[in-house]
Design a protein around this motif. Structure first.
Motif, PDB file in Angstrom:
ATOM      1  N   LEU A  59      -5.880  -2.571  14.059  1.00  0.00           N
ATOM      2  CA  LEU A  59      -5.192  -1.336  13.702  1.00  0.00           C
ATOM      3  C   LEU A  59      -5.076  -1.240  12.187  1.00  0.00           C
ATOM      4  CD1 LEU A  59      -2.135  -1.180  16.161  1.00  0.00           C
ATOM      5  CD2 LEU A  59      -4.267   0.120  16.299  1.00  0.00           C
ATOM      6  N   ASP A  60      -5.158  -0.036  11.684  1.00  0.00           N
ATOM      7  CA  ASP A  60      -4.841   0.236  10.288  1.00  0.00           C
ATOM      8  C   ASP A  60      -3.389   0.691  10.274  1.00  0.00           C
ATOM      9  OD1 ASP A  60      -4.536   1.087   7.714  1.00  0.00           O
ATOM     10  OD2 ASP A  60      -6.043   2.676   7.814  1.00  0.00           O
ATOM     11  N   PHE A  61      -2.468  -0.205   9.994  1.00  0.00           N
ATOM     12  CA  PHE A  61      -1.047   0.088  10.135  1.00  0.00           C
ATOM     13  C   PHE A  61      -0.544   1.115   9.133  1.00  0.00           C
ATOM     14  CE2 PHE A  61      -1.643  -4.224  11.752  1.00  0.00           C
ATOM     15  CZ  PHE A  61      -0.981  -4.168  12.960  1.00  0.00           C
ATOM     16  N   PHE A  62      -0.905   0.928   7.875  1.00  0.00           N
ATOM     17  CA  PHE A  62      -0.260   1.695   6.813  1.00  0.00           C
ATOM     18  C   PHE A  62      -0.957   3.013   6.499  1.00  0.00           C
ATOM     19  CE2 PHE A  62       1.397  -2.529   6.205  1.00  0.00           C
ATOM     20  CZ  PHE A  62       2.705  -2.325   5.797  1.00  0.00           C
ATOM     21  N   GLY A  63      -2.282   3.052   6.566  1.00  0.00           N
ATOM     22  CA  GLY A  63      -2.980   4.234   6.107  1.00  0.00           C
ATOM     23  C   GLY A  63      -2.890   4.345   4.594  1.00  0.00           C
ATOM     24  N   PHE A  64      -3.605   5.281   4.030  1.00  0.00           N
ATOM     25  CA  PHE A  64      -3.631   5.418   2.574  1.00  0.00           C
ATOM     26  C   PHE A  64      -2.253   5.798   2.037  1.00  0.00           C
ATOM     27  CE2 PHE A  64      -4.178   8.059  -1.256  1.00  0.00           C
ATOM     28  CZ  PHE A  64      -4.821   7.137  -2.074  1.00  0.00           C
ATOM     29  N   HIS A  65      -1.623   6.804   2.643  1.00  0.00           N
ATOM     30  CA  HIS A  65      -0.320   7.267   2.169  1.00  0.00           C
ATOM     31  C   HIS A  65       0.726   6.165   2.293  1.00  0.00           C
ATOM     32  CE1 HIS A  65       3.108   9.824   1.381  1.00  0.00           C
ATOM     33  NE2 HIS A  65       3.615   9.567   2.572  1.00  0.00           N
ATOM     34  N   GLY A  66       0.762   5.512   3.457  1.00  0.00           N
ATOM     35  CA  GLY A  66       1.742   4.454   3.665  1.00  0.00           C
ATOM     36  C   GLY A  66       1.531   3.268   2.740  1.00  0.00           C
ATOM     37  N   LEU A  67       0.270   2.928   2.485  1.00  0.00           N
ATOM     38  CA  LEU A  67      -0.034   1.805   1.599  1.00  0.00           C
ATOM     39  C   LEU A  67       0.440   2.093   0.180  1.00  0.00           C
ATOM     40  CD1 LEU A  67      -1.433  -0.988   1.676  1.00  0.00           C
ATOM     41  CD2 LEU A  67      -3.506   0.157   0.876  1.00  0.00           C
ATOM     42  N   MET A  68       0.216   3.323  -0.287  1.00  0.00           N
ATOM     43  CA  MET A  68       0.656   3.696  -1.628  1.00  0.00           C
ATOM     44  C   MET A  68       2.188   3.690  -1.728  1.00  0.00           C
ATOM     45  SD  MET A  68      -2.053   4.049  -3.453  1.00  0.00           S
ATOM     46  CE  MET A  68      -2.641   2.661  -2.461  1.00  0.00           C
ATOM     47  N   MET A  69       2.847   4.246  -0.700  1.00  0.00           N
ATOM     48  CA  MET A  69       4.310   4.287  -0.689  1.00  0.00           C
ATOM     49  C   MET A  69       4.897   2.881  -0.667  1.00  0.00           C
ATOM     50  SD  MET A  69       5.723   7.371  -0.664  1.00  0.00           S
ATOM     51  CE  MET A  69       7.265   7.121   0.219  1.00  0.00           C
ATOM     52  N   THR A  70       4.322   2.012   0.157  1.00  0.00           N
ATOM     53  CA  THR A  70       4.853   0.661   0.290  1.00  0.00           C
ATOM     54  C   THR A  70       4.617  -0.158  -0.967  1.00  0.00           C
ATOM     55  OG1 THR A  70       4.475   0.752   2.676  1.00  0.00           O
ATOM     56  CG2 THR A  70       4.785  -1.431   1.702  1.00  0.00           C
ATOM     57  N   THR A  71       3.433  -0.038  -1.549  1.00  0.00           N
ATOM     58  CA  THR A  71       3.144  -0.740  -2.798  1.00  0.00           C
ATOM     59  C   THR A  71       4.107  -0.284  -3.891  1.00  0.00           C
ATOM     60  OG1 THR A  71       0.799  -0.956  -2.221  1.00  0.00           O
ATOM     61  CG2 THR A  71       1.382  -1.203  -4.536  1.00  0.00           C
ATOM     62  N   SER A  72       4.316   1.019  -3.971  1.00  0.00           N
ATOM     63  CA  SER A  72       5.250   1.562  -4.956  1.00  0.00           C
ATOM     64  C   SER A  72       6.669   1.036  -4.723  1.00  0.00           C
ATOM     65  CB  SER A  72       5.246   3.094  -4.885  1.00  0.00           C
ATOM     66  OG  SER A  72       6.215   3.646  -5.747  1.00  0.00           O
ATOM     67  N   SER A  73       7.055   0.933  -3.437  1.00  0.00           N
ATOM     68  CA  SER A  73       8.393   0.437  -3.118  1.00  0.00           C
ATOM     69  C   SER A  73       8.582  -0.993  -3.602  1.00  0.00           C
ATOM     70  CB  SER A  73       8.626   0.502  -1.602  1.00  0.00           C
ATOM     71  OG  SER A  73       8.631   1.839  -1.151  1.00  0.00           O
ATOM     72  N   PHE A  74       7.542  -1.830  -3.408  1.00  0.00           N
ATOM     73  CA  PHE A  74       7.632  -3.199  -3.874  1.00  0.00           C
ATOM     74  C   PHE A  74       7.711  -3.260  -5.396  1.00  0.00           C
ATOM     75  CE2 PHE A  74       5.944  -4.805   0.263  1.00  0.00           C
ATOM     76  CZ  PHE A  74       6.970  -5.695   0.501  1.00  0.00           C
ATOM     77  N   LEU A  75       6.891  -2.472  -6.071  1.00  0.00           N
ATOM     78  CA  LEU A  75       6.852  -2.512  -7.529  1.00  0.00           C
ATOM     79  C   LEU A  75       8.161  -2.038  -8.144  1.00  0.00           C
ATOM     80  CD1 LEU A  75       3.225  -1.180  -8.191  1.00  0.00           C
ATOM     81  CD2 LEU A  75       4.035  -3.545  -8.343  1.00  0.00           C
ATOM     82  N   THR A  76       8.858  -1.137  -7.458  1.00  0.00           N
ATOM     83  CA  THR A  76      10.118  -0.603  -7.979  1.00  0.00           C
ATOM     84  C   THR A  76      11.337  -1.336  -7.426  1.00  0.00           C
ATOM     85  OG1 THR A  76      10.177   1.079  -6.223  1.00  0.00           O
ATOM     86  CG2 THR A  76       9.149   1.690  -8.317  1.00  0.00           C
ATOM     87  N   GLY A  77      11.078  -2.361  -6.600  1.00  0.00           N
ATOM     88  CA  GLY A  77      12.188  -3.122  -6.041  1.00  0.00           C
ATOM     89  C   GLY A  77      12.934  -2.405  -4.953  1.00  0.00           C
ATOM     90  N   LYS A  78      12.294  -1.435  -4.303  1.00  0.00           N
ATOM     91  CA  LYS A  78      12.928  -0.667  -3.233  1.00  0.00           C
ATOM     92  C   LYS A  78      12.145  -0.826  -1.936  1.00  0.00           C
ATOM     93  CE  LYS A  78      14.646   2.794  -6.479  1.00  0.00           C
ATOM     94  NZ  LYS A  78      14.632   4.235  -6.868  1.00  0.00           N
ATOM     95  N   ALA A  79      12.063  -2.061  -1.482  1.00  0.00           N
ATOM     96  CA  ALA A  79      11.271  -2.372  -0.296  1.00  0.00           C
ATOM     97  C   ALA A  79      11.768  -1.647   0.946  1.00  0.00           C
ATOM     98  CB  ALA A  79      11.268  -3.879  -0.048  1.00  0.00           C
ATOM     99  N   LYS A  80      13.016  -1.176   0.927  1.00  0.00           N
ATOM    100  CA  LYS A  80      13.552  -0.465   2.079  1.00  0.00           C
ATOM    101  C   LYS A  80      12.818   0.850   2.338  1.00  0.00           C
ATOM    102  CE  LYS A  80      17.142   2.015  -0.510  1.00  0.00           C
ATOM    103  NZ  LYS A  80      18.589   2.271  -0.619  1.00  0.00           N
TER     104      LYS A  80
END
Length: 213
Positions: free
Chosen positions: A134-155
């Motif tokens: 399965l492709d869990f995240f997709g392009f949009h989800g991958l970008m959002m999640t990566t951004s969340s980690f970089l900004t310290g907002k993993a939630k």
């Protein structure tokens, strides 16, 4: 109403009615997703940097992926139909529109934690038996999640290829994106698709390991 002449012609050749095409829901790395009438969503393959590198799926590959999802992930499957041109090079995916739901992510993970654990177990069998995932995240989800980690907002992490139906009454996790990641090359898969999909699969599992603790 749809006004893009190229899109109108593509939709008409599948026997659909352009006047029923509604708002654009999202633009993924491989598909343009739009409303169709009140009850359906249509997905049209698009040209993008991703498809330029890996090539576009054809109708046969798309149907094979859908059959595998129906076989392995029956309880997470959404009825999906594929229409294709005679040569199979162009296709259109039709799915039900789920009006009472939201993308799956950190904010609603607790509602379907056991369902997600079961989905991960099934996906391990899929990888072992079929060389796909399965492709869990997709392009949009991958970008959002990566951004969340970089900004310290993993939630704020998001798996945009998974969907939580009826979150406030009877939460049910569903697979909305039926394109599987190719982890092992066969006669239909190019080298770059397998390399890119395998890399993204490792990144996805790394994120999942951190975010589901």
């Amino acid at each position: 109403m749809l006004e893009n002449r190229d899109l109108i012609e593509r939709i008409e050749k599948f026997g659909l009615e352009p006047y029923k095409v509604g708002e654009e829901i999202t633009v993924g790395s491989q598909h343009l997703v739009m409303r169709y009438g009140y009850e359906k969503v249509i997905k049209l393959p698009r040209n993008s940097l991703r498809t330029h590198i890996t090539g576009r799926f054809n109708a046969s590959a798309v149907r094979h992926h859908i059959d595998l999802i129906d076989k392995y992930f029956t309880q997470f499957y959404v009825d999906t139909e594929v229409l294709s041109t005679t040569d199979g090079n162009d296709y259109l995916i039709i799915q039900d529109y789920l009006s009472d739901g939201e993308y799956f992510g950190k904010s609603n993970f607790h509602l379907v934690k056991d369902q997600f654990s079961e989905l991960l177990k099934i996906n391990k069998n899929l990888m072992k038996n079929e060389g796909k995932s399965l492709d869990f995240f997709g392009f949009h989800g991958l970008m959002m999640t990566t951004s969340s980690f970089l900004t310290g907002k993993a939630k704020n992490y998001l798996m945009s290829n998974l969907f939580l139906d009826s979150p406030h009454s009877n939460p049910r996790l569903l697979i909305m994106d039926t394109n599987l990641s190719e982890l092992k090359r066969d006669h239909d898969d190019g080298y770059m698709r397998v390399v890119l999909d395998s890399l993204m699969n490792k990144v996805s599992y790394n994120y999942i390991g951190k975010l589901t603790i």
